[in-house]
Design a protein around this motif. Structure first.
Motif, short mmCIF file in Angstrom:
data_model
loop_
_atom_site.label_atom_id
_atom_site.label_comp_id
_atom_site.label_asym_id
_atom_site.label_seq_id
_atom_site.Cartn_x
_atom_site.Cartn_y
_atom_site.Cartn_z
N PHE A 78 0.88 -1.17 0.00
CA PHE A 78 0.00 0.00 0.00
C PHE A 78 0.92 1.23 0.00
CE2 PHE A 78 -2.19 -3.50 1.96
CZ PHE A 78 -3.51 -3.41 1.53
N VAL A 79 0.91 1.96 -1.10
CA VAL A 79 1.91 3.02 -1.28
C VAL A 79 1.24 4.37 -1.51
CG1 VAL A 79 3.87 3.82 -2.65
CG2 VAL A 79 3.55 1.37 -2.24
N GLY A 117 4.14 6.30 4.56
CA GLY A 117 3.75 6.22 3.16
C GLY A 117 3.74 4.84 2.56
N ILE A 118 4.09 3.81 3.35
CA ILE A 118 4.13 2.43 2.83
C ILE A 118 3.65 1.46 3.91
CG2 ILE A 118 5.59 0.54 2.00
CD1 ILE A 118 7.51 2.56 0.89
N ASP A 166 -1.78 4.04 -4.33
CA ASP A 166 -1.48 2.89 -5.19
C ASP A 166 -1.39 1.63 -4.35
OD1 ASP A 166 -0.59 4.04 -8.04
OD2 ASP A 166 0.22 5.37 -6.48
N ILE A 167 -1.98 0.55 -4.85
CA ILE A 167 -1.86 -0.76 -4.22
C ILE A 167 -1.27 -1.72 -5.24
CG2 ILE A 167 -3.06 -2.68 -3.11
CD1 ILE A 167 -5.27 -0.73 -2.32
N LEU A 188 -3.66 -1.31 -8.48
CA LEU A 188 -4.91 -0.58 -8.28
C LEU A 188 -4.57 0.87 -7.97
CD1 LEU A 188 -5.36 -3.67 -7.22
CD2 LEU A 188 -7.52 -2.76 -6.37
N VAL A 189 -5.26 1.79 -8.62
CA VAL A 189 -5.06 3.21 -8.40
C VAL A 189 -6.36 3.81 -7.89
CG1 VAL A 189 -4.40 5.42 -9.43
CG2 VAL A 189 -3.34 3.29 -10.24
N ASP A 190 -6.29 4.36 -6.69
CA ASP A 190 -7.50 4.93 -6.05
C ASP A 190 -8.64 3.91 -6.04
OD1 ASP A 190 -6.29 7.41 -5.53
OD2 ASP A 190 -6.76 8.12 -7.55
N GLY A 191 -8.29 2.65 -5.77
CA GLY A 191 -9.30 1.61 -5.64
C GLY A 191 -9.75 0.98 -6.94
#
Length: 290
Positions: free
Chosen positions: A16-17, A76-77, A105-106, A123-126
């Motif tokens: 999770f970034v 942040g991570i 970002d995931i 995944l970007v913003d879910g």
């Protein structure tokens, strides 16, 4: 050692970034917070019996086994590694898991070395931007536009093909390439990525033996015994001497005195080290579940 995984099971690692430069954070080798992982797991499933079972480098150890989670929370991570039973669709992993940590970002990476099952997702913003998972001879999911790092593999210029009917690469090879491209560094050569390991199957926490501090009296006695043994080995049977048990040389007395003084100084140092060790442990325990 991890046990054999099921046919469609895999070791899944989620990143999770929100940080703009994950590599710089990992390069600083931050320490994982034991309390952070415990709270995260309690949020995922309040019924789990959570047991910390170790703390080590994620990229220098065997991967998580069933009912285990390796977790780290850095600025942040957040990293979570565990075993999931059915990962034939990375875009449809448990929403509870994917939403457990807010992040821009995931990145999801799934691997089963025994079956060649390998996959990755971004995944970007879910929303799913790219998701791919397959065996060498069967593709389960191939959603989104392939990233640039994938092109040489699909073109057969990189990777190894097992049979004419297989993909032109082993999916696990492409997982490693996805990690390098998306995270910005190679896990196999990066600095230690410190994580805390937890079990959720009710096993007891492993006991760690505490080192025993040696007293100054023990050091003194050992030094004197060594000197006595040395004096005895120097005894000359061809000279006239009194009985060995009555001989006490000035050299032995002087050496024993020096050994005792040295032991006394060592004893004080050990006492101070023990005191500092106890204070440090107390401080660590005080912050354990923060």
């Amino acid at each position: 050692m991890p046990g054999q995984l099921g046919e469609n099971a895999a070791i899944v690692t989620l990143w999770f970034v929100s940080a703009s430069d994950p590599q710089s954070i990992i390069r600083s080798e931050p320490r994982a917070d034991r309390g952070y992982g415990r709270k995260l797991l309690a949020q995922l499933n309040p019924a789990w019996p959570i047991t910390p079972i170790g703390q080590f480098a994620l990229n220098r150890s065997v991967p998580a086994s069933e009912n285990e989670f390796y977790i780290a929370g850095f600025p942040g991570i957040t990293i979570i590694q565990t075993v999931l039973e059915d990962v034939t669709s990375l875009s449809k992993l448990s929403p509870r898991l994917l939403k457990s940590v807010p992040a821009t970002d995931i990145y999801v990476f799934a691997v089963n070395e025994e079956t060649t099952l390998g996959g990755f997702a971004h995944l970007v913003d879910g929303k799913v931007k790219r998701s791919f998972i397959a065996y060498e001879e069967r593709v389960f999911e191939d959603d989104g536009i392939p990233s640039g790092f994938e092109a040489p593999y699909w073109a057969g210029k990189m990777g190894t093909r097992k049979t004419p009917l297989a993909l032109p690469f082993n999916p696990i090879e492409l997982v490693a390439e996805a990690q390098r491209a998306w995270l910005g560094f190679d896990l196999s050569t990066s600095p230690d990525i410190n994580v805390v390991a937890y079990a959720t199957d009710g096993r007891p926490e492993p006991k760690i033996a505490q080192p025993r501090l040696i007293s100054s009296a023990e050091v003194t006695q050992a030094a004197v015994d060594k000197l006595r043994a040395r004096e005895a080995s120097d005894y000359d049977d061809y000279e006239q001497h009194e009985a060995p048990d009555r001989v006490v040389s000035q050299r032995m007395i002087g050496n024993a005195k020096k050994a005792a003084e040295s032991a006394q100084r060592m004893g004080k140092s050990l006492w101070r080290a023990g005191r500092e060790f106890g204070a440090n442990m107390a401080e660590k325990l005080r912050h354990t579940d923060r």
